[in-house]
Design an enzyme around this catalytic site. Structure first.
Site, PDB file in Angstrom:
ATOM      1  N   SER A  19       4.996  -1.390  -9.315  1.00 31.18           N
ATOM      2  CA  SER A  19       5.849  -2.374  -9.974  1.00 31.18           C
ATOM      3  C   SER A  19       6.915  -1.712 -10.828  1.00 31.18           C
ATOM      4  O   SER A  19       7.829  -2.395 -11.301  1.00 31.18           O
ATOM      5  CB  SER A  19       4.994  -3.295 -10.859  1.00 31.18           C
ATOM      6  OG  SER A  19       4.335  -2.545 -11.873  1.00 31.18           O
TER       7      SER A  19
ATOM      8  N   GLU B 120       8.970  -7.926  -3.249  1.00 31.21           N
ATOM      9  CA  GLU B 120      10.161  -7.105  -3.426  1.00 31.21           C
ATOM     10  C   GLU B 120      10.068  -5.914  -2.475  1.00 31.21           C
ATOM     11  O   GLU B 120       9.138  -5.108  -2.574  1.00 31.21           O
ATOM     12  CB  GLU B 120      10.273  -6.604  -4.867  1.00 31.21           C
ATOM     13  CG  GLU B 120      10.592  -7.697  -5.877  1.00 31.21           C
ATOM     14  CD  GLU B 120      10.699  -7.157  -7.286  1.00 31.21           C
ATOM     15  OE1 GLU B 120      11.620  -7.556  -8.015  1.00 31.21           O
ATOM     16  OE2 GLU B 120       9.843  -6.324  -7.677  1.00 31.21           O
TER      17      GLU B 120
END
Length: 505
Positions: free
Chosen positions: A123, A156
């Site tokens: 992340s 993502e």
């Protein structure tokens, strides 16, 4: 580029909540999935946990027995990394540590075939940096899922400096085939969501630190006026302050201590005390047994105000006037500067200045400023700020009128741009800067914020709704009030204003 063939094996490394969730997603999509963890028995235990979650969905009528059985039949625990050698895609979801991830990727390169795609669920760590030193960095891509992976739609897809475009396209198409909403981003600190979302937390934390209002009131305003699913304090309590504070520090450091990402001393104090939020029983709120949830501050008034005088163009407040008219409030119009007269009070939408400063600048007495709302026709709460000379009687008249339309009024200490307006302005500003720097497209930025953190609309769509002129004015006023670079308007916002074009056509 087409998605990964269903006959291709998918391997997931890390059997924690995130890794297990990713494995479930891949198995549900029809792939045979190996799940590995370096803790003995953890992978098998995770698969058992997946089975229990699927059983609940079957019991609730949300999943067929056949689909459950097919998913579980596709999941296999792997006792060693060597068992993953036949995988076409390996997704690592292990601890957020650069050296540990790099060591794992080196081992996987030695084990897997040359055409195997390696993906990281990181992340916050740069995909470019993870790929440095790899023999085939072109095969590495970021594939950042959001927790819980089976539920959250966003993925993502992160392209590192060496990532092959076809590999990225395959991962993107695979995420789509798995029922997700992928967005493409360059490998920059925080990617899209963890970068653009920082002001959502930061502005509420600053308002709390400045004594503008309490947690319950600020959270209520963001929910009931801003349309956000949760306020900043509720959300950070849910995420965990240890996690949220660490991400803020990571982004802050990665951007060379840019003050836009400055961490909060209030949040640091919670972390230092071990008050991580829900998981520890205490955060901004108390979750221990018997604890009472504080209520937001709401003003009450019995004043009688039958009319509003509108001086000039009401602008963004026009829907509020229409709502008041539906509740038998008489609306009178005359020429002027876009102000409302409600009894003894002058009322306007905040433009980013302190109410007292605007009162001095424009010669307005008894000034009451209204905060931004996502939809003035349906909001159930608005925040108010007053100039120093505003009497209680004048404030009561404004409160009474809002009450008549079913809107609770929450008082804030006089503060630049109040709560929702400053939060939205800063979100839009950060999104504009991400666009300026080529992190992602405007469409992907807005999709990421809607699908990843459940915003009511994307920050750039909100910028189009408010207008670049309004946002630049608000940010300029915030910067003037604080004297900080933190509130500097993005060049992209100024460019949109100069060119007169929206972010979305």
């Amino acid at each position: 580029m087409s998605a990964l063939n269903k006959n291709s094996v998918v391997a997931v490394i890390g059997a924690g909540a995130m890794g297990a969730g990713i494995a479930q997603v891949a198995a549900s999509a029809g792939h045979r999935v190996w799940l590995h963890d370096n803790r003995p028995g953890a992978a098998a235990q995770a698969i058992e946990g997946i089975g229990k979650q699927l059983d609940k969905r079957v019991a609730n009528g949300k999943l067929s027995v056949e689909a459950r059985d097919a998913c579980l039949a596709a999941l296999y625990p792997a006792d060693s990394l060597e068992q993953l050698a036949d995988a076409g895609l390996v997704i690592e979801a292990i601890v957020e540590n650069l050296e540990i991830k790099q060591a794992l990727l080196a081992r996987l390169e030695a084990l897997c075939t040359a055409d195997c795609i390696l993906a990281s669920n990181t992340s916050s760590i740069s995909i470019t940096r993870l790929g440095a030193g790899m023999q085939r960095p072109q095969r590495l891509v970021g594939m950042h899922f959001f927790n819980p992976a089976p539920v959250m739609q966003l993925v993502e897809v992160i392209q590192g400096l060496a990532s092959d475009a076809d590999v990225v396209a395959t991962v993107f198409a695979t995420a789509q085939a798995w029922g997700k909403k992928p967005v493409l981003a360059r490998s920059t600190p925080g990617f899209i969501v963890n970068r653009v979302a920082r002001p959502f937390y930061a502005e509420s934390l600053r308002l709390l630190q400045e004594g503008v209002a309490d947690c319950a009131s600020l959270d209520a305003v963001l929910r009931e006026a801003g349309g956000f699913a949760m306020g900043a304090f509720e959300l950070t309590d849910l995420i965990g302050h240890d996690v949220n504070y660490a991400v803020t520090n990571s982004v802050f450091d990665a951007y060379y201590q840019d003050m836009r990402f400055q961490p909060s001393l209030i949040q640091k104090e919670l972390v230092d005390a071990g008050h991580f939020g829900r998981k520890s029983g205490r955060g901004f709120y108390d979750y221990r047994e018997g604890a009472r949830r504080p209520q937001p501050a709401s003003l009450n008034s019995t004043a009688a105000v039958p009319e509003v005088i509108v001086e000039g163009d009401a602008g963004l407040l026009q829907p509020l006037l229409e709502r008041l008219a539906e509740h038998q409030v008489k609306i009178h119009r005359r020429a002027g500067r876009g102000l409302l007269r409600i009894g003894d009070a002058m009322v306007a939408l905040s433009d980013g200045r302190l109410a007292s400063q605007r009162s001095i600048d424009e010669g307005l007495e008894q000034l009451v400023l209204l905060d931004l709302a996502l939809d003035y026709r349906s909001c159930t709460r608005l925040a108010l700020g007053c100039s120093a000379d505003t009497s209680r009687e004048a404030l009561d008249q404004v409160v009474a009128l809002l009450q008549k339309a079913g809107i609770a009024a929450t008082p804030l200490r006089d503060s630049p741009a109040l709560c929702v307006l400053r939060t939205v302005a800063m979100l839009a500003n950060e999104a504009a800067d991400a666009l300026l720097q080529g992190v992602a497209s405007a469409a992907d930025i807005d999709l990421a914020m809607r699908a990843g953190v459940n915003y009511p609309q994307g920050p750039l769509a909100w910028a189009d709704q408010l207008g670049a002129a309004t946002l630049v004015r608000v940010l300029d006023h915030l910067q003037a009030a604080y004297g900080e670079e933190r509130y500097r308007p993005s060049l992209q916002l100024r460019r949109q204003l100069a060119e007169g074009v929206p972010f979305h056509e």
